[in-house]
Design an enzyme around this catalytic site. Structure first.
Site, PDB file in Angstrom:
ATOM      1  N   PRO A  13     -21.600 -15.674 -66.641  1.00  0.00           N
ATOM      2  CA  PRO A  13     -22.621 -15.060 -65.800  1.00  0.00           C
ATOM      3  C   PRO A  13     -22.062 -14.240 -64.646  1.00  0.00           C
ATOM      4  CG  PRO A  13     -22.553 -17.429 -65.419  1.00  0.00           C
ATOM      5  CD  PRO A  13     -21.674 -17.149 -66.608  1.00  0.00           C
ATOM      6  N   ASN A  14     -22.737 -13.157 -64.400  1.00  0.00           N
ATOM      7  CA  ASN A  14     -22.469 -12.221 -63.299  1.00  0.00           C
ATOM      8  C   ASN A  14     -21.219 -11.377 -63.485  1.00  0.00           C
ATOM      9  OD1 ASN A  14     -24.794 -12.938 -61.686  1.00  0.00           O
ATOM     10  ND2 ASN A  14     -23.736 -14.874 -61.316  1.00  0.00           N
ATOM     11  N   ARG A  21     -19.932  -6.390 -57.536  1.00  0.00           N
ATOM     12  CA  ARG A  21     -20.178  -7.685 -56.891  1.00  0.00           C
ATOM     13  C   ARG A  21     -18.936  -8.168 -56.159  1.00  0.00           C
ATOM     14  NH1 ARG A  21     -19.440 -13.058 -59.750  1.00  0.00           N
ATOM     15  NH2 ARG A  21     -20.191 -14.542 -58.226  1.00  0.00           N
ATOM     16  N   TYR A  26     -13.246  -9.924 -56.204  1.00  0.00           N
ATOM     17  CA  TYR A  26     -13.026  -9.603 -57.615  1.00  0.00           C
ATOM     18  C   TYR A  26     -12.432  -8.219 -57.861  1.00  0.00           C
ATOM     19  CZ  TYR A  26     -16.020 -13.672 -58.115  1.00  0.00           C
ATOM     20  OH  TYR A  26     -16.542 -14.928 -58.019  1.00  0.00           O
ATOM     21  N   ASN A  77     -13.625 -16.849 -69.563  1.00  0.00           N
ATOM     22  CA  ASN A  77     -13.938 -16.870 -68.138  1.00  0.00           C
ATOM     23  C   ASN A  77     -15.399 -17.298 -68.069  1.00  0.00           C
ATOM     24  OD1 ASN A  77     -14.595 -16.448 -65.474  1.00  0.00           O
ATOM     25  ND2 ASN A  77     -13.475 -14.536 -65.291  1.00  0.00           N
ATOM     26  N   ALA A  80     -19.384 -19.130 -63.182  1.00  0.00           N
ATOM     27  CA  ALA A  80     -20.016 -20.277 -62.510  1.00  0.00           C
ATOM     28  C   ALA A  80     -20.203 -21.469 -63.441  1.00  0.00           C
ATOM     29  CB  ALA A  80     -21.349 -19.860 -61.909  1.00  0.00           C
ATOM     30  N   GLU A 101      -8.379 -20.659 -70.360  1.00  0.00           N
ATOM     31  CA  GLU A 101      -9.374 -20.489 -69.292  1.00  0.00           C
ATOM     32  C   GLU A 101      -8.818 -19.482 -68.293  1.00  0.00           C
ATOM     33  OE1 GLU A 101     -11.331 -23.205 -65.699  1.00  0.00           O
ATOM     34  OE2 GLU A 101     -10.078 -24.160 -67.220  1.00  0.00           O
ATOM     35  N   HIS A 103      -9.613 -17.093 -64.692  1.00  0.00           N
ATOM     36  CA  HIS A 103     -10.412 -16.756 -63.506  1.00  0.00           C
ATOM     37  C   HIS A 103      -9.699 -15.638 -62.766  1.00  0.00           C
ATOM     38  CE1 HIS A 103     -12.941 -20.195 -64.140  1.00  0.00           C
ATOM     39  NE2 HIS A 103     -11.846 -20.904 -64.345  1.00  0.00           N
ATOM     40  N   ARG A 110     -11.080 -21.071 -52.790  1.00  0.00           N
ATOM     41  CA  ARG A 110     -12.472 -20.744 -52.509  1.00  0.00           C
ATOM     42  C   ARG A 110     -13.250 -22.005 -52.146  1.00  0.00           C
ATOM     43  NH1 ARG A 110     -14.773 -16.799 -56.715  1.00  0.00           N
ATOM     44  NH2 ARG A 110     -16.293 -16.600 -55.032  1.00  0.00           N
TER      45      ARG A 110
END
Length: 149
Positions: A13-14, A21, A26, A77, A80, A101, A103, A110
């Site tokens: 998502p996103n 964003r 990012y 990825n 969230a 995985e 990111h 964070r």
């Protein structure tokens, strides 16, 4: 190597809003830029990729399940959903292909809720905090696993 099934590259998502964003976190690279980067890298390794993005948890689960039969490896990825999705964890647990995985940001620098991953316990490896280069490194890792095992 060309007889291998494609490597699935799934984004959660996103991530369709990359480049717009929170660029301070990012960067300005778009998802389309990442897809091209991944495709180009795969080509140099003699791999094929299938890049997909969804804002819907169930769709990601369906694609992970599909990867059981149709993919040689998976770069994920989960965004969230990394921190919340038992459904994605359970789908990944059914795979017998390499799962990396990824990111873009360092999730450990964070908010504290981002420090836990439901994906990591069922992933072959984790790459975080190296920006979009993490996707290329994930393909390198899968390539190495597939060619040395």
């Amino acid at each position: 190597m060309s007889s291998l099934k494609p490597i699935y590259v799934l984004n959660g998502p996103n991530l369709n809003l990359l480049g717009q964003r929170e660029p301070e976190i990012y960067g300005r690279t778009t998802l389309a830029d990442i897809d091209k980067l991944v495709s180009d890298k795969a080509g140099t390794l003699g791999l094929a990729v299938d890049c997909r993005q969804s804002n819907h948890e169930g769709e990601l689960v369906t694609w992970i399940q599909e990867a059981r039969e149709k993919a040689s490896g998976l770069v994920l990825n989960a965004a969230a959903y990394t921190h919340t999705s038992i459904a994605i964890h359970d789908a990944l647990a059914t795979l017998d292909i390499p799962v990396i995985e990824v990111h873009i940001s360092n999730i450990f620098k964070r908010e504290s809720f981002r420090h836990h991953s439901t994906v990591s316990p069922v992933a072959t490896g984790v790459i975080c905090g190296l920006g979009v280069t993490g996707y290329e490194l994930a393909l390198d890792a899968i390539h190495r696993i597939l060619t040395t095992n």
